[in-house]
Write a protein that holds these residues in place. Structure first.
Motif, short mmCIF file in Angstrom:
data_model
loop_
_atom_site.label_atom_id
_atom_site.label_comp_id
_atom_site.label_asym_id
_atom_site.label_seq_id
_atom_site.Cartn_x
_atom_site.Cartn_y
_atom_site.Cartn_z
N ASP A 194 0.84 -1.20 0.00
CA ASP A 194 0.00 0.00 0.00
C ASP A 194 0.87 1.25 0.00
O ASP A 194 1.99 1.25 0.54
N THR A 195 0.33 2.33 -0.57
CA THR A 195 1.08 3.59 -0.64
C THR A 195 0.54 4.65 0.32
O THR A 195 1.10 5.74 0.40
N SER A 196 -0.53 4.34 1.03
CA SER A 196 -1.08 5.30 1.99
C SER A 196 -1.75 4.56 3.14
O SER A 196 -2.40 3.53 2.95
N THR A 198 -3.30 6.82 5.50
CA THR A 198 -3.89 8.02 6.11
C THR A 198 -5.21 7.71 6.81
O THR A 198 -5.45 8.14 7.95
N MET A 223 5.80 3.41 7.22
CA MET A 223 4.75 4.29 6.70
C MET A 223 3.78 4.75 7.79
O MET A 223 3.45 5.95 7.86
N GLU A 227 3.16 8.76 9.00
CA GLU A 227 1.83 9.36 8.95
C GLU A 227 1.36 9.80 10.34
O GLU A 227 0.75 10.86 10.50
#
Length: 383
Positions: A194-196, A198, A223, A227
């Motif tokens: 995954d790239t996010s 948030t 990650m 965040e």
């Protein structure tokens, strides 16, 4: 004529003896999301002795690209083509679990470098041939919750991989939280690629836990930390031993400052008190590794590979008394000796294995470390 026959026999015997080398295979994540874990293991294997007892030791390392299917293909190649006597790796839990379908049917002992307890427990079926040396999640959880209690933190949240590693790690930590009556305010998951994160992190921050515990490994585990800090989370963050490498420090940068982790003692070998039983072995390994790869290049996945070799060497030395390398009898004897190793001092633990425990670690396999100034710093606690 007798002389000629004698010479031919001698040559044949010499050839046979020359082929009686011990072949150790390795399936590692040298590319893909887990490459930061596999590369230091490969670098450690490059430094291993080329002799065990009176026999030559040869190493064959294959890349699984962090993919379970590729790991199985690599293991089958090691078994079918290279006739390995034991396998080191893979680097992560999903690939290690996939390898069980090769280890069991081929009767080849394998030592995973991953952290999940389900890789080698319970010792039944194909897991009869599977070992893993990283400290169990229960030992890590005990260290973390002891530290939380000392610092007065009374609630936690989790974020981790949505795979077997995340399930096993977070599941064990949840049990420890329940046993200590510590509320779990959130449990969020994400994919390794995954790239996010948030959305997941926003849910965690809204729950306002006293600490966030990361159930992920390698650089993808950074990650959530990035965040959390970006969105203003000011509570404690605990990463884990699967993130203890220089790439994680590089990627995490300032966001990782102050984060804690339970880790095998090799990460801070020189900082350990002299009474720690693994200090001498761990320090010797770290100095040898960093002499080649530079200061602060140590990685627990390299240290686990070193301990895997120490256990295989122990098994092979015993097996050589009754069997010849390259045979099923030798592999079985190696496995049997490995699962009966007692007080075997490694870089990360003192191992006491049994036929029902293919990990063999205890509380001595974990210490608390803090990221301080971009470095790993030992945090003295009551042992």
């Amino acid at each position: 004529m007798k002389t000629i026959v004698g010479i031919v026999c001698a040559v044949l015997l010499g050839t046979s003896a020359a082929k009686a080398e011990i072949v150790i295979g390795a399936v590692l994540s040298l590319t893909g999301p887990a490459a930061s874990l596999g590369i230091p293991a490969k670098s450690t294997i490059d430094l291993l002795p080329r002799q065990i007892g009176d026999e030559t030791a040869r190493y064959v390392v294959l890349d699984d690209a962090s993919d379970p299917s590729a790991a199985v293909r690599a293991a089958r190649k090691l078994v079918d083509e290279h006739k390995v006597d034991a396998i080191i790796g893979p680097s992560v839990t999903p690939t290690s679990l996939a390898l069980l379908e090769v280890l069991g049917p081929s009767k080849t002992p394998g030592i995973s470098l991953a952290g999940s307890g389900i890789i080698a427990s319970p010792v039944e079926g194909n897991k009869h041939w599977s070992f893993k040396l990283a400290a169990g999640e229960d030992i890590q959880a005990g260290r973390v919750f002891d530290h939380l209690a000392k610092t007065g933190i009374s609630s936690v949240a989790f974020i981790g991989f949505n795979d077997s590693f995340g399930d096993s790690f977070i599941g064990t930590f949840k049990k420890e939280a329940a046993a200590r009556n510590v509320p779990v305010l959130a449990d969020e998951r994400y994919g390794r690629t995954d790239t996010s994160v948030t959305a997941q992190v926003l849910k965690i921050i809204s729950a306002n836990p006293g600490a966030v515990i990361i159930g992920a490994s390698g650089t993808p585990g950074v990650m959530p930390v990035l965040e959390l800090r970006k969105l203003g989370y000011g509570g404690a963050i605990y990463i884990n031993q699967g993130m203890a490498n220089s790439d994680v420090l590089r990627v995490g940068g300032a966001a990782l400052e102050g984060a804690f982790l339970p880790t095998p003692p090799a990460l801070v070998a020189e900082q350990l008190p002299d009474a720690n039983p693994v200090k001498a072995v761990a320090t010797e390994y770290v100095q040898a590794y960093e002499k080649v790869h530079g200061p602060n290049s140590r990685s627990l996945f390299g240290a686990t590979a070193q301990d895997a070799f120490l256990l295989i060497r122990h098994g092979a030395e015993q097996a050589l008394k009754s069997a010849k390398p390259g045979t099923a009898e030798f592999r079985t004897a190696v496995r049997d000796a490995m699962e009966n190793a007692r007080e075997l001092i490694g870089t990360e633990a003192v191992f006491n294995l049994t036929p029902t425990d293919h990990n063999g670690t205890d509380r001595r396999a974990s210490v608390i470390v803090r990221v301080d100034g971009g470095k790993w710093v030992y945090v003295p606690v009551d042992d």
